[in-house]
Design a protein around this motif. Structure first.
Motif, mmCIF file in Angstrom:
data_model
loop_
_atom_site.group_PDB
_atom_site.id
_atom_site.type_symbol
_atom_site.label_atom_id
_atom_site.label_comp_id
_atom_site.label_asym_id
_atom_site.label_seq_id
_atom_site.Cartn_x
_atom_site.Cartn_y
_atom_site.Cartn_z
ATOM 1 N N GLY A 75 -39.980 19.735 -20.925
ATOM 2 C CA GLY A 75 -40.743 20.075 -19.997
ATOM 3 C C GLY A 75 -40.622 21.133 -19.093
ATOM 4 O O GLY A 75 -41.763 21.727 -18.646
ATOM 5 N N VAL A 76 -39.630 21.639 -18.981
ATOM 6 C CA VAL A 76 -39.268 22.789 -18.219
ATOM 7 C C VAL A 76 -40.026 23.925 -18.995
ATOM 8 O O VAL A 76 -40.759 25.206 -18.207
ATOM 9 N N ALA A 77 -39.753 24.061 -20.238
ATOM 10 C CA ALA A 77 -40.453 25.052 -21.008
ATOM 11 C C ALA A 77 -41.977 25.199 -20.894
ATOM 12 O O ALA A 77 -42.700 26.174 -20.837
ATOM 13 N N VAL A 78 -42.610 23.907 -20.996
ATOM 14 C CA VAL A 78 -44.067 23.845 -20.904
ATOM 15 C C VAL A 78 -44.464 24.228 -19.245
ATOM 16 O O VAL A 78 -45.390 24.983 -19.068
ATOM 17 N N ALA A 79 -43.452 23.756 -18.253
ATOM 18 C CA ALA A 79 -43.901 24.133 -16.898
ATOM 19 C C ALA A 79 -43.733 25.681 -16.727
ATOM 20 O O ALA A 79 -44.636 26.306 -16.041
ATOM 21 N N LEU A 80 -42.613 26.424 -17.193
ATOM 22 C CA LEU A 80 -42.469 27.606 -17.191
ATOM 23 C C LEU A 80 -43.727 28.436 -17.740
ATOM 24 O O LEU A 80 -44.422 29.537 -17.320
ATOM 25 N N THR A 81 -44.330 28.044 -18.884
ATOM 26 C CA THR A 81 -45.444 28.604 -19.673
ATOM 27 C C THR A 81 -46.733 28.538 -18.987
ATOM 28 O O THR A 81 -47.144 29.341 -18.678
ATOM 29 N N GLY A 82 -46.797 27.263 -18.246
ATOM 30 C CA GLY A 82 -47.876 27.373 -17.245
ATOM 31 C C GLY A 82 -47.798 27.924 -16.027
ATOM 32 O O GLY A 82 -48.592 28.506 -15.542
ATOM 33 N N ALA A 83 -46.717 28.017 -15.499
ATOM 34 C CA ALA A 83 -46.244 29.089 -14.170
ATOM 35 C C ALA A 83 -46.622 30.446 -14.902
ATOM 36 O O ALA A 83 -47.184 31.170 -13.746
ATOM 37 N N GLY A 84 -46.253 30.928 -15.800
ATOM 38 C CA GLY A 84 -46.548 32.090 -16.272
ATOM 39 C C GLY A 84 -47.894 32.630 -16.382
ATOM 40 O O GLY A 84 -48.361 33.565 -16.148
ATOM 41 N N ILE A 85 -48.693 31.759 -17.047
ATOM 42 C CA ILE A 85 -50.158 31.700 -17.253
ATOM 43 C C ILE A 85 -50.766 31.747 -15.803
ATOM 44 O O ILE A 85 -51.707 32.559 -15.247
ATOM 45 N N SER A 86 -50.197 30.854 -14.781
ATOM 46 C CA SER A 86 -50.927 30.816 -13.324
ATOM 47 C C SER A 86 -50.507 32.110 -12.694
ATOM 48 O O SER A 86 -51.250 32.766 -12.138
ATOM 49 N N GLY A 87 -49.107 32.583 -12.802
ATOM 50 C CA GLY A 87 -48.866 33.760 -12.214
ATOM 51 C C GLY A 87 -49.672 34.904 -12.695
ATOM 52 O O GLY A 87 -49.977 35.703 -11.773
ATOM 53 N N TRP A 88 -50.099 35.035 -13.927
ATOM 54 C CA TRP A 88 -50.562 36.054 -14.430
ATOM 55 C C TRP A 88 -52.103 36.064 -13.846
ATOM 56 O O TRP A 88 -52.767 37.165 -13.528
ATOM 57 N N HIS A 89 -52.694 34.839 -13.827
ATOM 58 C CA HIS A 89 -54.058 34.662 -13.254
ATOM 59 C C HIS A 89 -54.089 34.931 -11.685
ATOM 60 O O HIS A 89 -54.973 35.906 -11.177
ATOM 61 N N VAL A 90 -52.934 34.840 -11.025
ATOM 62 C CA VAL A 90 -53.088 35.257 -9.511
ATOM 63 C C VAL A 90 -52.733 36.636 -9.489
ATOM 64 O O VAL A 90 -53.447 37.350 -8.603
ATOM 65 N N ARG A 91 -52.114 37.401 -10.380
ATOM 66 C CA ARG A 91 -52.127 38.723 -10.443
ATOM 67 C C ARG A 91 -53.300 39.317 -10.549
ATOM 68 O O ARG A 91 -53.643 40.357 -9.916
ATOM 69 N N LEU A 92 -54.016 38.798 -11.500
ATOM 70 C CA LEU A 92 -55.537 39.373 -11.827
ATOM 71 C C LEU A 92 -56.541 39.077 -10.508
ATOM 72 O O LEU A 92 -57.301 40.166 -10.238
ATOM 73 N N GLN A 93 -56.342 38.195 -9.906
ATOM 74 C CA GLN A 93 -56.956 38.033 -8.663
ATOM 75 C C GLN A 93 -56.805 38.939 -7.594
ATOM 76 O O GLN A 93 -57.378 39.140 -6.592
#
Length: 167
Positions: A75-93
């Motif tokens: 679960g933490v691996a999936v959550a961190l993967t999702g957080a990484g994708i979200s963080g990248w998206h925030v960076r783009l914004q």
């Protein structure tokens, strides 16, 4: 911390309910309000749904000991993967307008027309539609809130499954 098997199951089911609620809201925004879904949003949804399945498996299995900890790690691996994708998206914004990539093809087209590695690289390179700020709540964009929820749910899955149960 969660002390009983019933408490562990309830915490994992709470994770399932939270994920279902978040996905329901995302679908409402897409289909009722008309919010466009960019390629990074699709990947965030896939990670969130995957995390929901980990919570569901943990709730149904109601494991203890090492097996419960496997659910935590997964679960933490999936959550961190999702957080990484979200963080990248925030960076783009938050890129300056002159550094925002041009709009690209849609998610489905990329994965139909290109090998998966090339398509994934294109998704993470980002495109103009991923950089648009077209939804905010309390000053934060949807990817920012998704990042927060991934962190909260990652903490919940650890709290629900890491600790030993009382005998």
């Amino acid at each position: 911390m969660i002390e009983t098997r019933r408490g562990r199951r309830a915490a994992n089911m709470a994770g399932v309910v939270i994920v279902a609620g978040l996905m329901g809201y995302a679908l409402y925004e897409q289909h009722i309000v008309g919010l466009e879904v960019c390629p990074l949003c699709v990947l965030q949804r896939a990670a969130m749904i995957s995390l929901g399945f980990v919570f569901l498996a943990a709730a149904l299995h109601s494991a203890r000991g090492a097996v419960a900890r496997v659910y935590s790690v997964l679960g933490v691996a999936v959550a961190l993967t999702g957080a990484g994708i979200s963080g990248w998206h925030v960076r783009l914004q938050h890129l300056p307008p002159d550094q925002v990539p041009s709009c690209g093809p849609g998610f489905d087209y990329m994965f139909d027309a290109f090998p998966w590695r090339v398509a994934l690289k294109m998704v993470f390179t980002g495109s103009g539609e991923c950089a648009k700020l077209n939804w905010t709540f309390r000053g934060f964009s949807m990817p920012s809130w998704v990042l927060v929820w991934f962190l909260i749910l990652g903490a919940l899955i650890i709290a629900a499954n890491w600790r030993r149960l009382a005998r």
